[in-house]
Design a protein around this motif. Sequence first.
Motif, PDB file in Angstrom:
ATOM      1  N   GLN A  37       0.795  -1.190   0.148  1.00  0.00           N
ATOM      2  CA  GLN A  37       0.117   0.112   0.236  1.00  0.00           C
ATOM      3  C   GLN A  37       0.903   1.161   0.056  1.00  0.00           C
ATOM      4  O   GLN A  37       0.607   2.279  -0.701  1.00  0.00           O
ATOM      5  CB  GLN A  37      -1.140   0.173   1.447  1.00  0.00           C
ATOM      6  CG  GLN A  37      -2.223  -1.031   1.051  1.00  0.00           C
ATOM      7  CD  GLN A  37      -2.688  -1.163   2.417  1.00  0.00           C
ATOM      8  OE1 GLN A  37      -2.368  -0.654   3.489  1.00  0.00           O
ATOM      9  NE2 GLN A  37      -4.382  -1.538   2.312  1.00  0.00           N
ATOM     10  N   GLY A  39       3.680   1.380  -1.480  1.00  0.00           N
ATOM     11  CA  GLY A  39       4.527   1.520  -2.650  1.00  0.00           C
ATOM     12  C   GLY A  39       5.905   0.729  -2.416  1.00  0.00           C
ATOM     13  O   GLY A  39       6.794   0.836  -3.355  1.00  0.00           O
ATOM     14  N   GLU A  51       5.459  -6.740  -5.540  1.00  0.00           N
ATOM     15  CA  GLU A  51       5.712  -5.152  -5.997  1.00  0.00           C
ATOM     16  C   GLU A  51       4.451  -4.497  -6.441  1.00  0.00           C
ATOM     17  O   GLU A  51       3.602  -5.564  -6.839  1.00  0.00           O
ATOM     18  CB  GLU A  51       6.843  -4.774  -6.759  1.00  0.00           C
ATOM     19  CG  GLU A  51       6.830  -5.418  -8.006  1.00  0.00           C
ATOM     20  CD  GLU A  51       7.969  -5.113  -8.827  1.00  0.00           C
ATOM     21  OE1 GLU A  51       8.547  -3.989  -8.885  1.00  0.00           O
ATOM     22  OE2 GLU A  51       8.584  -5.985  -9.357  1.00  0.00           O
ATOM     23  N   VAL A  52       4.322  -3.323  -6.536  1.00  0.00           N
ATOM     24  CA  VAL A  52       3.105  -2.623  -7.079  1.00  0.00           C
ATOM     25  C   VAL A  52       3.568  -2.241  -8.399  1.00  0.00           C
ATOM     26  O   VAL A  52       4.530  -1.503  -8.613  1.00  0.00           O
ATOM     27  CB  VAL A  52       2.462  -1.503  -6.250  1.00  0.00           C
ATOM     28  CG1 VAL A  52       1.573  -1.043  -6.871  1.00  0.00           C
ATOM     29  CG2 VAL A  52       2.000  -2.344  -5.049  1.00  0.00           C
ATOM     30  N   LYS A  53       2.776  -2.561  -9.478  1.00  0.00           N
ATOM     31  CA  LYS A  53       3.093  -1.962 -10.850  1.00  0.00           C
ATOM     32  C   LYS A  53       2.056  -1.100 -11.195  1.00  0.00           C
ATOM     33  O   LYS A  53       0.870  -1.362 -10.890  1.00  0.00           O
ATOM     34  CB  LYS A  53       3.077  -3.045 -11.861  1.00  0.00           C
ATOM     35  CG  LYS A  53       4.589  -3.894 -11.479  1.00  0.00           C
ATOM     36  CD  LYS A  53       5.281  -4.193 -12.747  1.00  0.00           C
ATOM     37  CE  LYS A  53       6.543  -4.923 -12.246  1.00  0.00           C
ATOM     38  NZ  LYS A  53       7.228  -5.465 -13.466  1.00  0.00           N
ATOM     39  N   HIS A  54       2.310  -0.088 -12.178  1.00  0.00           N
ATOM     40  CA  HIS A  54       1.209   0.863 -12.403  1.00  0.00           C
ATOM     41  C   HIS A  54       0.830   0.207 -13.945  1.00  0.00           C
ATOM     42  O   HIS A  54       1.635   0.230 -14.955  1.00  0.00           O
ATOM     43  CB  HIS A  54       1.856   2.428 -12.701  1.00  0.00           C
ATOM     44  CG  HIS A  54       0.791   3.478 -13.059  1.00  0.00           C
ATOM     45  ND1 HIS A  54      -0.191   3.544 -12.205  1.00  0.00           N
ATOM     46  CD2 HIS A  54       0.501   3.763 -14.207  1.00  0.00           C
ATOM     47  CE1 HIS A  54      -1.082   4.592 -12.891  1.00  0.00           C
ATOM     48  NE2 HIS A  54      -0.701   4.636 -14.118  1.00  0.00           N
ATOM     49  N   ARG A  55      -0.504   0.287 -14.222  1.00  0.00           N
ATOM     50  CA  ARG A  55      -0.776   0.010 -15.544  1.00  0.00           C
ATOM     51  C   ARG A  55      -1.659   1.338 -16.121  1.00  0.00           C
ATOM     52  O   ARG A  55      -2.562   1.973 -15.391  1.00  0.00           O
ATOM     53  CB  ARG A  55      -2.095  -0.925 -15.517  1.00  0.00           C
ATOM     54  CG  ARG A  55      -1.603  -2.467 -15.140  1.00  0.00           C
ATOM     55  CD  ARG A  55      -2.580  -3.394 -15.287  1.00  0.00           C
ATOM     56  NE  ARG A  55      -2.175  -4.707 -15.146  1.00  0.00           N
ATOM     57  CZ  ARG A  55      -3.167  -5.530 -14.799  1.00  0.00           C
ATOM     58  NH1 ARG A  55      -4.484  -5.610 -14.883  1.00  0.00           N
ATOM     59  NH2 ARG A  55      -2.511  -6.978 -14.634  1.00  0.00           N
ATOM     60  N   ALA A  56      -1.181   1.579 -17.234  1.00  0.00           N
ATOM     61  CA  ALA A  56      -1.765   2.964 -17.978  1.00  0.00           C
ATOM     62  C   ALA A  56      -2.915   2.806 -18.343  1.00  0.00           C
ATOM     63  O   ALA A  56      -3.594   1.548 -18.663  1.00  0.00           O
ATOM     64  CB  ALA A  56      -0.643   3.322 -19.034  1.00  0.00           C
ATOM     65  N   ALA A  73      -6.412   4.148 -15.568  1.00  0.00           N
ATOM     66  CA  ALA A  73      -5.111   3.664 -14.992  1.00  0.00           C
ATOM     67  C   ALA A  73      -5.215   3.024 -13.572  1.00  0.00           C
ATOM     68  O   ALA A  73      -6.478   3.455 -12.766  1.00  0.00           O
ATOM     69  CB  ALA A  73      -4.412   4.752 -14.891  1.00  0.00           C
ATOM     70  N   GLN A  74      -4.584   1.926 -13.149  1.00  0.00           N
ATOM     71  CA  GLN A  74      -4.423   1.577 -11.877  1.00  0.00           C
ATOM     72  C   GLN A  74      -3.147   1.002 -11.634  1.00  0.00           C
ATOM     73  O   GLN A  74      -2.400   0.408 -12.352  1.00  0.00           O
ATOM     74  CB  GLN A  74      -5.809   0.558 -11.682  1.00  0.00           C
ATOM     75  CG  GLN A  74      -5.521  -0.632 -12.747  1.00  0.00           C
ATOM     76  CD  GLN A  74      -6.729  -1.487 -12.738  1.00  0.00           C
ATOM     77  OE1 GLN A  74      -7.442  -1.843 -11.610  1.00  0.00           O
ATOM     78  NE2 GLN A  74      -7.068  -2.161 -13.939  1.00  0.00           N
ATOM     79  N   SER A  75      -3.214   0.742 -10.067  1.00  0.00           N
ATOM     80  CA  SER A  75      -2.028   0.215  -9.379  1.00  0.00           C
ATOM     81  C   SER A  75      -2.261  -1.181  -9.149  1.00  0.00           C
ATOM     82  O   SER A  75      -3.331  -1.411  -8.438  1.00  0.00           O
ATOM     83  CB  SER A  75      -1.330   0.776  -8.481  1.00  0.00           C
ATOM     84  OG  SER A  75      -0.889   2.212  -8.602  1.00  0.00           O
TER      85      SER A  75
END
Length: 95
Positions: A37, A39, A51-56, A73-75
């Motif tokens: 949470q 990051g 890990e946390v990845k960001h999706r566009a 977009a979301q993590s």
Amino acid sequence: MNKQELSERMASKTGMTKKDCGIALDGMLSAITEALQKGDKIKLTGFGTFEVKHRAARTGRNPQTKDVVEIPAQSVPVFKAGKALKESVLGNSEE
């Protein structure tokens, strides 16, 4: 395998009680969740990395209606297995 079965297996391998293993498992999952949470990246050598990845944002399609849908977009949390875990699952472990 569910969480209760995992804590039972932990108990049989460690000699701890099922209750203590359940508490330890809950604590570990809570710590991983909190770190993600924030990051942070959690690296467990030989096991894997959380890990946390960001999706566009992107455009998708509803397969039933063929309508265009905007996907925001979301993590998202991601787990990548480590080398030792991969080899163990494949049966190539050198133990």
